[in-house]
Design an enzyme around this catalytic site. Structure first.
Site, PDB file in Angstrom:
ATOM      1  N   HIS A 107       0.771  -1.164   0.131  1.00  8.75           N
ATOM      2  CA  HIS A 107       0.092   0.083   0.271  1.00  8.75           C
ATOM      3  C   HIS A 107       0.778   1.072  -0.061  1.00  8.75           C
ATOM      4  O   HIS A 107       0.363   2.200  -0.560  1.00  8.75           O
ATOM      5  CB  HIS A 107      -1.107   0.041   1.168  1.00  8.75           C
ATOM      6  CG  HIS A 107      -2.096  -0.758   0.798  1.00  8.75           C
ATOM      7  ND1 HIS A 107      -3.548  -0.251   1.382  1.00  8.75           N
ATOM      8  CD2 HIS A 107      -2.287  -2.175   0.182  1.00  8.75           C
ATOM      9  CE1 HIS A 107      -4.398  -1.391   0.944  1.00  8.75           C
ATOM     10  NE2 HIS A 107      -3.610  -2.573   0.109  1.00  8.75           N
ATOM     11  N   TRP A 162      -8.687 -16.566   1.816  1.00  7.35           N
ATOM     12  CA  TRP A 162      -9.037 -17.047   0.137  1.00  7.35           C
ATOM     13  C   TRP A 162      -8.429 -18.365   0.290  1.00  7.35           C
ATOM     14  O   TRP A 162      -8.900 -19.199  -0.789  1.00  7.35           O
ATOM     15  CB  TRP A 162      -7.853 -16.131  -0.365  1.00  7.35           C
ATOM     16  CG  TRP A 162      -8.283 -14.775  -0.816  1.00  7.35           C
ATOM     17  CD1 TRP A 162      -8.807 -14.410  -2.027  1.00  7.35           C
ATOM     18  CD2 TRP A 162      -7.971 -13.697  -0.186  1.00  7.35           C
ATOM     19  NE1 TRP A 162      -9.053 -12.794  -1.898  1.00  7.35           N
ATOM     20  CE2 TRP A 162      -8.372 -12.630  -0.783  1.00  7.35           C
ATOM     21  CE3 TRP A 162      -7.187 -13.584   0.985  1.00  7.35           C
ATOM     22  CZ2 TRP A 162      -8.257 -10.991  -0.217  1.00  7.35           C
ATOM     23  CZ3 TRP A 162      -7.077 -11.972   1.557  1.00  7.35           C
ATOM     24  CH2 TRP A 162      -7.653 -11.015   0.893  1.00  7.35           C
ATOM     25  N   ASP A 208     -10.754 -10.277  -7.679  1.00  7.56           N
ATOM     26  CA  ASP A 208     -10.146 -11.603  -7.652  1.00  7.56           C
ATOM     27  C   ASP A 208     -10.960 -12.334  -8.842  1.00  7.56           C
ATOM     28  O   ASP A 208     -10.387 -13.015  -9.724  1.00  7.56           O
ATOM     29  CB  ASP A 208     -10.225 -12.530  -6.725  1.00  7.56           C
ATOM     30  CG  ASP A 208      -9.427 -12.026  -5.227  1.00  7.56           C
ATOM     31  OD1 ASP A 208      -8.311 -11.494  -5.526  1.00  7.56           O
ATOM     32  OD2 ASP A 208     -10.090 -11.857  -4.066  1.00  7.56           O
TER      33      ASP A 208
HETATM   34 FE1  FMI Z   1      -4.813  -7.122  -1.126  1.00 12.63          FE
HETATM   35  N1  FMI Z   1      -6.323  -7.176  -0.013  1.00 12.63           N
HETATM   36  N2  FMI Z   1      -5.792  -6.377  -2.731  1.00 12.63           N
HETATM   37  N3  FMI Z   1      -2.764  -7.465  -2.164  1.00 12.63           N
HETATM   38  N4  FMI Z   1      -3.697  -8.021   0.460  1.00 12.63           N
HETATM   39  C1  FMI Z   1      -6.484  -7.381   1.267  1.00 12.63           C
HETATM   40  C2  FMI Z   1      -5.651  -8.010   1.907  1.00 12.63           C
HETATM   41  C3  FMI Z   1      -4.449  -8.621   1.613  1.00 12.63           C
HETATM   42  C4  FMI Z   1      -7.013  -5.890  -2.707  1.00 12.63           C
HETATM   43  C5  FMI Z   1      -7.940  -5.690  -1.798  1.00 12.63           C
HETATM   44  C6  FMI Z   1      -7.729  -6.276  -0.515  1.00 12.63           C
HETATM   45  C7  FMI Z   1      -2.963  -6.846  -3.407  1.00 12.63           C
HETATM   46  C8  FMI Z   1      -3.638  -6.185  -4.331  1.00 12.63           C
HETATM   47  C9  FMI Z   1      -5.174  -5.887  -3.986  1.00 12.63           C
HETATM   48  C10 FMI Z   1      -2.369  -8.674   0.517  1.00 12.63           C
HETATM   49  C11 FMI Z   1      -1.543  -8.439  -0.607  1.00 12.63           C
HETATM   50  C12 FMI Z   1      -2.041  -7.923  -1.733  1.00 12.63           C
HETATM   51  C13 FMI Z   1      -8.018  -7.203   1.488  1.00 12.63           C
HETATM   52  C14 FMI Z   1      -8.566  -7.415   2.839  1.00 12.63           C
HETATM   53  C15 FMI Z   1      -8.559  -6.573   0.447  1.00 12.63           C
HETATM   54  C16 FMI Z   1     -10.002  -5.873   0.495  1.00 12.63           C
HETATM   55  C17 FMI Z   1      -8.225  -6.509   4.019  1.00 12.63           C
HETATM   56  C18 FMI Z   1      -8.594  -6.366   5.389  1.00 12.63           C
HETATM   57  O1  FMI Z   1      -7.987  -6.843   6.194  1.00 12.63           O
HETATM   58  O2  FMI Z   1      -9.968  -6.592   5.429  1.00 12.63           O
HETATM   59  C19 FMI Z   1      -7.271  -5.209  -4.065  1.00 12.63           C
HETATM   60  C20 FMI Z   1      -8.261  -5.779  -4.838  1.00 12.63           C
HETATM   61  C21 FMI Z   1      -7.455  -3.772  -3.898  1.00 12.63           C
HETATM   62  C22 FMI Z   1      -6.764  -3.096  -2.874  1.00 12.63           C
HETATM   63  C23 FMI Z   1      -6.105  -5.226  -4.729  1.00 12.63           C
HETATM   64  O3  FMI Z   1      -5.710  -4.982  -6.193  1.00 12.63           O
HETATM   65  C24 FMI Z   1      -1.442  -6.964  -3.944  1.00 12.63           C
HETATM   66  C25 FMI Z   1      -0.726  -6.456  -5.014  1.00 12.63           C
HETATM   67  C26 FMI Z   1      -1.159  -7.449  -2.707  1.00 12.63           C
HETATM   68  C27 FMI Z   1       0.694  -7.740  -2.557  1.00 12.63           C
HETATM   69  C28 FMI Z   1       1.344  -8.194  -3.438  1.00 12.63           C
HETATM   70  C29 FMI Z   1      -2.372  -9.317   1.690  1.00 12.63           C
HETATM   71  C30 FMI Z   1      -1.102 -10.201   2.082  1.00 12.63           C
HETATM   72  C31 FMI Z   1      -3.518  -9.220   2.516  1.00 12.63           C
HETATM   73  C32 FMI Z   1      -3.831  -9.827   3.622  1.00 12.63           C
HETATM   74  C33 FMI Z   1      -3.791  -8.887   4.949  1.00 12.63           C
HETATM   75  C34 FMI Z   1      -4.224  -9.448   6.020  1.00 12.63           C
HETATM   76  O4  FMI Z   1      -4.156  -8.686   7.173  1.00 12.63           O
HETATM   77  O5  FMI Z   1      -4.291 -10.620   6.475  1.00 12.63           O
END
Ligand code: FMI
Length: 300
Positions: free
Chosen positions: A29, A169, A213
């Protein structure tokens, strides 16, 4: 870097929590705000410490990991916070069994002030393929890299109190593997009936997918990459490592850009590489490791 690594490990993996997935999300981010056309945003600055970026909707929940990392910042006052956040992404991926990520130090933190990263630079999970393209192309990524990066959702979960979405997931959210892709391809997905935002669930309701996704299997250009990574984990590891390294270096200066032709400069394990080069009598490379921050006394 070695002492930073153990300090990050202590801060984010403890008896109560394993916050590695959040560490990866933090690194992403701060960097995903990059705009290739004018160089604004990106992994320099650590501006997510400040308002308004701290409260951007997409960053909901990330104050938790920023707080968890505070002891690391205190132990390493001379290392820029933006470097610590980027390296946390690298270490977290490796702690969970993922590939080695080429990340170098040399970012600079910005003082509080006007932001060069307005809200809306990160993707919106409720949208589709064209939106993903618009946001990731702006950062300099192509379709294959978008799919590889999305594979990070093999880790962690959604939290109702943060993003509004809910659930993991994959079967083991603390193991970096290709099960996000195999789940996308092999499970049957239907909209979840609930009072939250549109998300998808598998037949037994244990796993979830965001609309973005699902776009990876409904879009005909994305889908072949999903299939490839579902069938070939090594390809996923290789492509994820390259794309994630590029992502978390976007926006930082030349010094901290990954250099494909010079693997010896990996910031992650300079001391270990120093030892290796000495054992093989490779003086020139050993000297380079010292120049790049290797600690000659850290290993026997
Ligand atoms: Fe993801 N993410 N992600 N994500 N992300 C998370 C959790 C999460 C989106 C949305 C999204 C990437 C791309 C994108 C990553 C890694 C990465 C969540 C849940 C959402 C809604 C957050 C929560 O705690 O509720 C998209 C769709 C929009 C921003 C998107 O394009 C990319 C590129 C990465 C890294 C390479 C990880 C590891 C998590 C898990 C976080 C957790 O706290 O468990």
């Amino acid at each position: 870097v070695d002492s930073l690594k153990s300090s990050v490990r202590k801060a984010i993996i403890n008896g109560k929590a394993n916050a590695c997935p959040m560490g990866i999300r933090l690194a992403w981010h701060q960097s995903g705000t990059f705009d290739k056309s004018d160089g604004s945003g990106g992994s320099n600055g650590a501006t997510m410490r400040y308002e308004p970026e701290a409260s951007h909707g997409a960053n909901a929940g990330l104050s938790i990991i920023r707080d968890m990392l505070k002891p690391v910042l205190a132990e390493h006052p001379n290392v820029p916070i933006s470097d610590i956040w980027a390296l946390t992404g690298k270490f977290a991926c490796e702690f969970l069994g993922g590939p080695k990520i080429d990340v170098r130090i040399g970012r600079t933190d910005k003082p509080e002030g006007p932001s060069d990263r307005p809200d809306g630079r990160l993707p919106d999970a409720s949208q589709g393929a064209e939106h993903l393209r618009e946001i990731f192309y702006r950062q300099g990524f192509n379709d294959q890299e978008i799919v590889a990066l999305s594979g990070a959702h093999t880790l962690g979960r959604c939290h109702r109190t943060r993003s509004g979405y809910d659930g993991p997931w994959t079967q083991n959210p603390l193991k970096f593997d290709n099960s996000y892709f195999s789940n996308l391809i092999n499970m049957k997905w239907k909209p979840r009936e609930w009072d939250g935002p549109l998300q998808y669930e598998n037949e037994n309701g244990k796993y979830m997918m965001l609309p973005t996704d699902m776009a990876l299997i409904t879009d005909e250009k994305f889908k072949p990459f999903v299939e490839m990574y579902a069938n070939d984990e090594a390809a996923f590891f290789r492509d994820f490592a390259a794309a994630f390294s590029k992502l978390i270096s976007n926006g930082c200066n030349e010094q901290c850009q990954p250099k494909e032709d010079d693997p010896v400069k990996l910031a992650g394990d300079m001391s270990a590489q120093f030892r290796e080069h000495c054992m093989h009598g490779s003086l020139e490379h050993a000297k380079k490791c010292i120049a790049d921050g290797g600690d000659v006394s850290s290993l026997e």
